[in-house]
Design an enzyme around this catalytic site. Sequence first.
Site, PDB file in Angstrom:
ATOM      1  N   LYS A  52       0.837  -1.202   0.000  1.00 43.17           N
ATOM      2  CA  LYS A  52       0.000   0.000   0.000  1.00 43.17           C
ATOM      3  C   LYS A  52       0.871   1.250   0.000  1.00 43.17           C
ATOM      4  CE  LYS A  52      -3.770  -2.510   2.051  1.00 43.17           C
ATOM      5  NZ  LYS A  52      -4.412  -3.034   3.234  1.00 43.17           N
ATOM      6  N   GLN A  96      -5.201  -1.881   9.333  1.00 46.80           N
ATOM      7  CA  GLN A  96      -4.979  -3.190   8.722  1.00 46.80           C
ATOM      8  C   GLN A  96      -5.630  -4.283   9.581  1.00 46.80           C
ATOM      9  OE1 GLN A  96      -3.669  -3.564   5.773  1.00 46.80           O
ATOM     10  NE2 GLN A  96      -3.491  -5.776   5.711  1.00 46.80           N
ATOM     11  N   ASP A 119     -11.620   2.074   3.329  1.00 46.97           N
ATOM     12  CA  ASP A 119     -11.869   0.626   3.231  1.00 46.97           C
ATOM     13  C   ASP A 119     -13.339   0.324   2.931  1.00 46.97           C
ATOM     14  OD1 ASP A 119      -9.711  -1.151   3.512  1.00 46.97           O
ATOM     15  OD2 ASP A 119      -9.581  -0.807   5.679  1.00 46.97           O
TER      16      ASP A 119
HETATM   17  N1  GUE Z   1      -8.129  -2.872   6.505  1.00 42.05           N
HETATM   18  C1  GUE Z   1      -7.806  -3.772   5.586  1.00 42.05           C
HETATM   19  N2  GUE Z   1      -8.031  -3.501   4.270  1.00 42.05           N
HETATM   20  C2  GUE Z   1      -7.697  -4.405   3.307  1.00 42.05           C
HETATM   21  O1  GUE Z   1      -7.926  -4.160   2.107  1.00 42.05           O
HETATM   22  C3  GUE Z   1      -7.068  -5.631   3.701  1.00 42.05           C
HETATM   23  C4  GUE Z   1      -6.844  -5.854   5.071  1.00 42.05           C
HETATM   24  N3  GUE Z   1      -7.231  -4.924   5.980  1.00 42.05           N
HETATM   25  N4  GUE Z   1      -6.268  -7.008   5.492  1.00 42.05           N
HETATM   26  C5  GUE Z   1      -5.794  -8.014   4.562  1.00 42.05           C
HETATM   27  C6  GUE Z   1      -6.569  -7.998   3.254  1.00 42.05           C
HETATM   28  C7  GUE Z   1      -5.891  -8.664   2.083  1.00 42.05           C
HETATM   29  N5  GUE Z   1      -5.649  -7.637   1.086  1.00 42.05           N
HETATM   30  C8  GUE Z   1      -4.936  -7.822  -0.096  1.00 42.05           C
HETATM   31  C9  GUE Z   1      -4.429  -6.781  -0.857  1.00 42.05           C
HETATM   32  C10 GUE Z   1      -3.652  -7.023  -1.989  1.00 42.05           C
HETATM   33  C11 GUE Z   1      -3.363  -8.291  -2.401  1.00 42.05           C
HETATM   34  C12 GUE Z   1      -2.475  -8.517  -3.575  1.00 42.05           C
HETATM   35  O2  GUE Z   1      -1.952  -7.594  -4.147  1.00 42.05           O
HETATM   36  N6  GUE Z   1      -2.250  -9.791  -3.981  1.00 42.05           N
HETATM   37  C13 GUE Z   1      -1.344 -10.170  -5.044  1.00 42.05           C
HETATM   38  C14 GUE Z   1      -0.235 -11.069  -4.546  1.00 42.05           C
HETATM   39  C15 GUE Z   1       0.583 -10.482  -3.445  1.00 42.05           C
HETATM   40  C16 GUE Z   1       1.513 -11.531  -2.834  1.00 42.05           C
HETATM   41  O3  GUE Z   1       2.447 -11.970  -3.521  1.00 42.05           O
HETATM   42  O4  GUE Z   1       1.275 -11.881  -1.658  1.00 42.05           O
HETATM   43  C17 GUE Z   1      -2.080 -10.944  -6.121  1.00 42.05           C
HETATM   44  O5  GUE Z   1      -3.081 -11.571  -5.835  1.00 42.05           O
HETATM   45  O6  GUE Z   1      -1.584 -10.950  -7.263  1.00 42.05           O
HETATM   46  C18 GUE Z   1      -3.856  -9.336  -1.673  1.00 42.05           C
HETATM   47  C19 GUE Z   1      -4.642  -9.107  -0.543  1.00 42.05           C
HETATM   48  C20 GUE Z   1      -6.093  -6.452   1.581  1.00 42.05           C
HETATM   49  N7  GUE Z   1      -6.666  -6.602   2.787  1.00 42.05           N
END
Ligand code: GUE
Length: 283
Positions: A52, A96, A119
């Site tokens: 982020k 988070q 969010d």
């Molecule tokens: N307040 C809050 N807001 C959120 O938006 C929030 C949170 N808490 N807690 C955890 C989850 C999970 N999340 C992700 C964001 C980006 C990828 C992402 O970019 N994933 C990549 C892979 C990244 C890697 O290699 O691990 C993909 O799917 O290609 C995944 C998961 C946001 N979250």
Amino acid sequence: MSLRIDGKKISSDIKEELKEQVKQLKEEGVSVCLAVIQVGNDPASSVYVNNKKKACAYIGIESQAYELPEETTQEELLALIDRLNKDDHVNGILVQLPVPAHMDEKEIIQAISPAKDVDGFHPQSVGALSTGEPGFVSCTPAGIIQLLKRSGISIDGKDCVVVGRSNIVGKPMAMLLLRENGTVTICHSHTKNLKEVCQRADILVAAIGKPKFFDESYVKDGAVVIDVGIHRNAENKLCGDVDYDKVADKVSAITPVPGGVGPMTIAMLMNNCVEAALRMNNR
Ligand SMILES: Nc1nc(=O)c2c([nH]1)NC[C@@H]1CN(c3ccc(C(=O)N[C@@H](CCC(=O)O)C(=O)O)cc3)C=[N+]21
């Protein structure tokens, strides 16, 4: 041959557009600032928080990182949120999740000002989504709508099946598909004949939280499959809720994991930050 929906490419297009918009706003004297709060140092959370921060830096959004120790009390966190709510320089606030077990997640979400709730988790934001009032939309489902639209896939009149009913994915996803005139079914652990319901879907959103749960027997020929799952195996390799290799040839379009929905979540968070700044400046 099916279309592999490229979330990395689409999210980078969105980030490019936002970068341009932020540059324009800066010239008009409007800045954009996101405060990210992480309590404790769960390694997975640290990776997301870092991603982020990087996205903010790329787009030209200022990011403030608050890395609080695991032992932080609920009162201390609420006091920080209160201070950030009142700080005119801060446009978006994100705590988070998950927070440590001794904290009350619900109270934390409700403490964030709806005007800064990038969010989209505050009950006021959730309510606004279902009545159609302006408000922030949860980033993952908002990103999925963008994936569909930017891939030329129409939702209007389609049978949409969402598997999963969480507050951050399943429920807002269903509301957004409904807003786009989809015919929406939400499935969950008590659903009878899950397979038969999924087989009816023109658009199947898989958010069940089980690795490679959906194989070719769950999908109709030519369906569109959106995979919201993220699972890591022993070798640290990522996979989704869908068994991609078994499903890909049968469908018309499918998102991979990684590189599908995940990157869109961050792009939409950035979008919400810009929107928060626009609203705070009465644009
Ligand atoms: N307040 C809050 N807001 C959120 O938006 C929030 C949170 N808490 N807690 C955890 C989850 C999970 N999340 C992700 C964001 C980006 C990828 C992402 O970019 N994933 C990549 C892979 C990244 C890697 O290699 O691990 C993909 O799917 O290609 C995944 C998961 C946001 N979250």
